[in-house]
Design an enzyme around this catalytic site. Structure first.
Site, short mmCIF file in Angstrom:
data_model
loop_
_atom_site.label_atom_id
_atom_site.label_comp_id
_atom_site.label_asym_id
_atom_site.label_seq_id
_atom_site.Cartn_x
_atom_site.Cartn_y
_atom_site.Cartn_z
N ASP A 160 0.91 -1.14 0.00
CA ASP A 160 0.00 0.00 0.00
C ASP A 160 0.95 1.19 0.00
O ASP A 160 1.54 1.51 1.04
CB ASP A 160 -0.89 0.02 1.25
N HIS A 161 1.15 1.80 -1.15
CA HIS A 161 2.28 2.73 -1.24
C HIS A 161 2.08 3.96 -0.35
O HIS A 161 3.04 4.65 -0.04
CB HIS A 161 2.59 3.10 -2.70
N HIS A 197 -5.67 2.97 0.72
CA HIS A 197 -4.93 4.14 1.20
C HIS A 197 -5.66 4.92 2.29
O HIS A 197 -5.10 5.27 3.32
CB HIS A 197 -4.63 5.10 0.04
C1 BG6 Z 1 -3.22 4.53 -6.73
C2 BG6 Z 1 -4.55 4.62 -7.39
O1 BG6 Z 1 -3.18 3.47 -5.81
O2 BG6 Z 1 -2.95 5.75 -6.06
C3 BG6 Z 1 -4.62 5.80 -8.33
O3 BG6 Z 1 -4.80 3.42 -8.11
C4 BG6 Z 1 -4.21 7.06 -7.63
O4 BG6 Z 1 -5.92 5.93 -8.89
C5 BG6 Z 1 -2.90 6.86 -6.90
O5 BG6 Z 1 -4.07 8.07 -8.60
C6 BG6 Z 1 -2.56 8.06 -6.06
O6 BG6 Z 1 -1.28 7.90 -5.54
P1 BG6 Z 1 -0.39 9.16 -5.19
O7 BG6 Z 1 0.84 8.57 -4.58
O8 BG6 Z 1 -0.13 9.88 -6.48
O9 BG6 Z 1 -1.19 9.96 -4.23
#
Ligand code: BG6
Length: 510
Positions: free
Chosen positions: A199-200, A262
């Site tokens: 979950d980045h 997230h």
């Molecule tokens: C991803 C989603 O996990 O996270 C995307 O699939 C989204 O739809 C993205 O744009 C947002 O990540 P960040 O790091 O740019 O906030």
């Protein structure tokens, strides 16, 4: 024994971390977007920072016909576009020599057997010591066959003294049953401690700082409960639309794409109790407890507690942009939500009665993620006496961009009259630490190589989150007449304002 790398304490703060052991990082889906935009730039940056042993090798596994040279050239171009740090010729040349390409179909067992041989060669040529980190970056429909063939070829089993781990990219299933099936499949090949579910958001520096802020500072934790907090607002807004991901997104929608993972993770970090320790399981135990105490939103309550919407045509950064339904490869009758706002209740002693307002959307005016903790107003005496109100305190954790934390307070404006105005105490990562924050994928890859699962979702976390989200989806799937439309470039539908108005709240303008 892992090698210890001493780091410069002025750059790294007080702690030093262990350098991971040498290993081969095998990326399934190596010709895809994620590899180009995130994974290879992240590994390059780690190498450039001296955070990896030189033997770490990257093996791209994919279907397209190409050789090591071509693969390296493509990755170089991608790294030049997407790397956090500028690419240095000499460094890249050295790094590129650790990248290899292995062509195979995902369903061809022979391809895995020959991969095993190639990895053994790398062990002896480059010293990767039998350690393997498999990264499932292909489409999720390919995960089962990849896992099966890893098992059949014995690649999942590490030799004694070595390790084999798997990183699973999102989406982790599309509902509870599919996530459970995937979990079972993984379990057939890898133990839970060798499984790293990405979950980045957990790799983002500011998300990690939520726990430090809460549990390393005695002042906040005393106030962190229903006695002092009126409500919490969590926002993840994006100005981009669906971009090139129509196939995936139109099936997923914002609830599955962002809330299930997230946003609920951010909520858990905000709401959890202090963990018994700082090890992965102690922290994840506390997050699971939060998920278990979320009040389920079911049946008629879905309309009362959740607003869904889709963007219509509008203006983004001064440019006309099409409606979601007119985007390339989107079904013109699509009822997929690109915006969700929720009122979530966390039914435990700490949070009873404190609403958590969560919203997420695409094609909003700004790209920003933040958590705002709104404190209760001062009592209605003195400066807050009848007829006068003073803004209440708010603690805002900016996850991105302009990472930092600010505290809003009231202060007397200079002058002979008594005029009270809100002011901010503001901490900015950039100015306080004077260094760029690393990309989430850098931290997460390094942790997986080091065997630290703290910033990855555990099986029960993922399944609890799906249980919460599935109940809402089940109601939505009955009909879609509550789907609101908002103009692209605006802050979402008015229904979302109505959701929180009864609690004396308004959505923050980011
Ligand atoms: C991803 C989603 O996990 O996270 C995307 O699939 C989204 O739809 C993205 O744009 C947002 O990540 P960040 O790091 O740019 O906030």
């Amino acid at each position: 024994m892992p090698e210890i790398k001493e780091v410069n304490p002025l750059r790294e703060g007080l702690s030093s971390r262990m350098m991971p052991q040498p290993c081969a990082v095998v990326i399934f889906g190596a010709t895809g977007d994620l590899t180009h935009r995130k994974l290879v730039p992240a590994i390059y940056n780690l190498a450039a920072d001296g955070a990896l042993p030189p033997a770490v090798s990257v093996v791209g596994f994919a279907r397209r016909d190409k050789n090591d040279e071509i693969f390296r050239k493509e990755l170089e171009e991608a790294a030049r576009n997407f790397s956090r740090q500028r690419i240095k010729e000499e460094l890249w040349t050295r790094f590129a020599s650790s990248i290899f390409y292995h062509r195979s179909e995902f369903d061809d067992l022979e391809g895995y057997r020959s991969l095993a041989k190639r990895l053994e060669e790398l062990d002896s040529q480059r010293g990767t010591r039998g350690n393997r980190l498999y990264y499932l970056a292909a489409g999720p429909d390919q995960f089962p066959i990849i896992l099966e063939n890893l098992r059949k070829s014995g690649l999942n089993a590490a030799q004694s003294g070595s390790w084999a781990r798997v990183i699973v990219e999102k989406p982790f299933g599309s509902d509870l049953p599919s996530a459970q099936r995937l979990n079972e499949m993984i379990k057939g090949a890898f133990s839970e401690s060798d499984t790293f579910r990405i979950d980045h958001y957990l790799g983002k520096e500011t998300a990690q700082n939520i726990m430090v802020m809460r549990f390393a500072n005695a002042i906040f934790e005393q106030l962190w409960n229903s006695r002092y907090i009126e409500y919490v607002q969590i926002t993840a807004s994006e100005s981009l639309g669906v971009e090139g991901r129509a196939g995936y997104y139109d099936k997923a929608g914002a609830l599955r794409d962002m809330v299930q993972n997230h946003l609920l993770q951010l909520l858990c970090l905000t709401a959890m109790e202090p963990p018994a320790g700082l090890d992965a399981d102690a922290i994840r135990d506390e997050k699971v407890k939060v998920l278990k105490t979320l009040r389920p939103i079911t049946g008629e309550n879905v309309r009362k507690y959740v607003v869904r919407a889709q963007y219509g045509a509008g203006t983004e950064n001064g440019k006309r942009v099409p409606a979601y339904r007119d985007e390339k490869n989107i079904n013109p009758q699509s009822t997929t939500e690109t915006y969700v706002a929720l009122h979530i209740n966390v039914d435990n002693w700490r949070w009873a009665g404190v609403p958590f307002f969560v919203r997420v959307g695409k094609r909003l005016p700004k790209t920003a993620t933040e958590i705002a903790v709104q404190f209760k107003a001062a009592p209605p005496v003195l400066f807050n006496a009848e007829g006068q109100t003073v803004d209440s305190n708010a603690l805002v954790i900016r996850i991105q961009p302009d990472e930092g934390i600010s505290l809003r307070m009231s202060a007397k404006m200079p002058g002979s009259s008594l005029r009270i105005e809100p002011v901010k105490m503001d901490f900015h990562y950039g100015t306080s630490f004077g260094k760029a924050t690393p990309e989430a994928y850098e931290r997460l890859l390094l942790d997986a190589m080091s065997g630290d699962a703290t910033l990855f979702a555990r099986r029960d976390e993922v399944e609890e989150a799906w249980t919460f989200v599935d109940a809402i989806r089940a109601e939505w799937d009955k009909d879609s007449d509550d789907l609101a439309i908002y103009a692209a470039g605006t802050w979402g539908p008015s229904e979302a304002d109505d959701l929180i108005k009864p609690h004396g709240a308004t959505w923050r303008r980011l």
